[in-house]
Scaffold this motif. Structure first.
Motif, short mmCIF file in Angstrom:
data_model
loop_
_atom_site.label_atom_id
_atom_site.label_comp_id
_atom_site.label_asym_id
_atom_site.label_seq_id
_atom_site.Cartn_x
_atom_site.Cartn_y
_atom_site.Cartn_z
N GLN A 38 0.82 -1.21 0.00
CA GLN A 38 0.00 0.00 0.00
C GLN A 38 0.85 1.26 0.00
N LEU A 39 2.02 1.20 0.58
CA LEU A 39 2.91 2.38 0.54
C LEU A 39 3.37 2.64 -0.89
N VAL A 40 3.68 1.58 -1.62
CA VAL A 40 4.03 1.75 -3.04
C VAL A 40 2.82 2.29 -3.81
N GLU A 41 1.65 1.73 -3.55
CA GLU A 41 0.44 2.19 -4.23
C GLU A 41 0.14 3.66 -3.90
N LEU A 42 0.31 4.04 -2.64
CA LEU A 42 0.12 5.44 -2.24
C LEU A 42 1.10 6.34 -2.97
N THR A 43 2.36 5.92 -3.02
CA THR A 43 3.41 6.71 -3.67
C THR A 43 3.11 6.89 -5.16
N VAL A 44 2.73 5.81 -5.83
CA VAL A 44 2.45 5.89 -7.27
C VAL A 44 1.17 6.69 -7.53
N THR A 45 0.19 6.57 -6.65
CA THR A 45 -1.03 7.38 -6.79
C THR A 45 -0.68 8.87 -6.74
N ILE A 46 0.07 9.26 -5.75
CA ILE A 46 0.45 10.68 -5.61
C ILE A 46 1.30 11.13 -6.79
N ALA A 47 2.31 10.34 -7.14
CA ALA A 47 3.17 10.71 -8.27
C ALA A 47 2.37 10.74 -9.56
N GLY A 48 1.53 9.74 -9.77
CA GLY A 48 0.74 9.68 -10.99
C GLY A 48 -0.19 10.85 -11.15
N TYR A 49 -0.86 11.23 -10.08
CA TYR A 49 -1.80 12.34 -10.20
C TYR A 49 -1.10 13.69 -10.23
N ASN A 50 0.15 13.76 -9.78
CA ASN A 50 0.95 14.95 -10.07
C ASN A 50 1.20 15.03 -11.58
N CYS A 51 1.46 13.89 -12.20
CA CYS A 51 1.61 13.83 -13.66
C CYS A 51 0.32 14.29 -14.34
N VAL A 52 -0.81 13.78 -13.87
CA VAL A 52 -2.10 14.16 -14.47
C VAL A 52 -2.28 15.67 -14.42
N SER A 53 -2.09 16.27 -13.25
CA SER A 53 -2.33 17.71 -13.14
C SER A 53 -1.36 18.51 -13.99
N ARG A 54 -0.15 18.03 -14.12
CA ARG A 54 0.82 18.76 -14.94
C ARG A 54 0.45 18.70 -16.43
N VAL A 55 -0.03 17.55 -16.89
CA VAL A 55 -0.49 17.45 -18.28
C VAL A 55 -1.71 18.35 -18.49
N LEU A 56 -2.67 18.25 -17.59
CA LEU A 56 -3.89 19.07 -17.71
C LEU A 56 -3.57 20.55 -17.77
N GLU A 57 -2.73 21.00 -16.85
CA GLU A 57 -2.47 22.44 -16.76
C GLU A 57 -1.53 22.92 -17.86
N ALA A 58 -0.54 22.13 -18.24
CA ALA A 58 0.37 22.55 -19.31
C ALA A 58 -0.36 22.69 -20.64
N LEU A 59 -1.31 21.79 -20.90
CA LEU A 59 -2.06 21.84 -22.16
C LEU A 59 -3.37 22.61 -22.03
N ASP A 60 -3.62 23.16 -20.85
CA ASP A 60 -4.81 23.99 -20.57
C ASP A 60 -6.11 23.26 -20.91
N ILE A 61 -6.19 22.01 -20.47
CA ILE A 61 -7.37 21.18 -20.72
C ILE A 61 -8.44 21.53 -19.69
N LYS A 62 -9.63 21.81 -20.19
CA LYS A 62 -10.75 22.16 -19.33
C LYS A 62 -11.94 21.29 -19.67
#
Length: 177
Positions: A145-169
């Motif tokens: 679960q610690l690995v899953e928690l870590t990947v969830t946080i890292a993955g959704y940082n990736c998501v937000s960076r893609v969304l915001e860099a490409l200005d997806i709304k």
């Protein structure tokens, strides 16, 4: 509007990836429509985030609170709007969502949630997690679960960076396809 046009899932070069997305998500939303510009990335994205969302043993409430916390820190409204309702479905309360931006000053979170939120903050804001925070999550979660928690946080940082860099709304009109 997004910084580049959304991809057309009906184009021959997008069809296979579009079917992968539809098989997983039932529809192709804004983020996935954008990812179709790079079909192998779109397919890999679905595989990774299907594992994070549906093949994890991490409690759904913790998972969705982390996704919302990342969205709050990164000022990613599309991500927040997608995951706040899911957090409620997974057992988070509206009081927790309302307090998430200033969670440290709130008594809405139990010790396990607080450890995960501190970890999320450190990973998102500083990258390098202080040992005291790392110890708190090691004490709260078994290794998987610690690995899953870590990947969830890292993955959704990736998501937000893609969304915001490409200005997806979510309010952007999507062409038929």
């Amino acid at each position: 509007m997004a910084r580049i046009p959304y991809a057309d899932p009906a184009l021959p070069e997008h069809r296979e990836a579009a079917e992968t997305i539809r098989a997983s998500r039932k529809r192709i939303g804004h983020l996935h429509r954008m990812l179709l510009h790079a079909p192998p990335i779109a397919q890999g994205w679905i595989a990774l985030f299907d594992a994070v969302r549906w093949k994890s043993t991490l409690p759904g409430k913790i998972r969705e609170l982390m996704m919302c916390r990342v969205a709050a820190i990164n000022d990613a409204p599309y991500e927040w709007e997608a995951h706040a309702p899911l957090a409620l479905q997974e057992g988070a309360t509206q009081a927790q969502l309302d307090a998430l931006r200033d969670w440290e000053a709130s008594d809405a979170f139990d010790p396990t949630e607080r450890a995960a939120l501190a970890y999320c903050d450190a990973m998102t804001r500083e990258v390098h997690v202080p040992e005291a925070i790392a110890q708190a999550v090691r004490d709260a979660f078994p290794p998987r679960q610690l690995v899953e928690l870590t990947v969830t946080i890292a993955g959704y940082n990736c998501v937000s960076r893609v969304l915001e860099a490409l200005d997806i709304k979510g309010s952007d009109p999507l062409p038929e396809g």
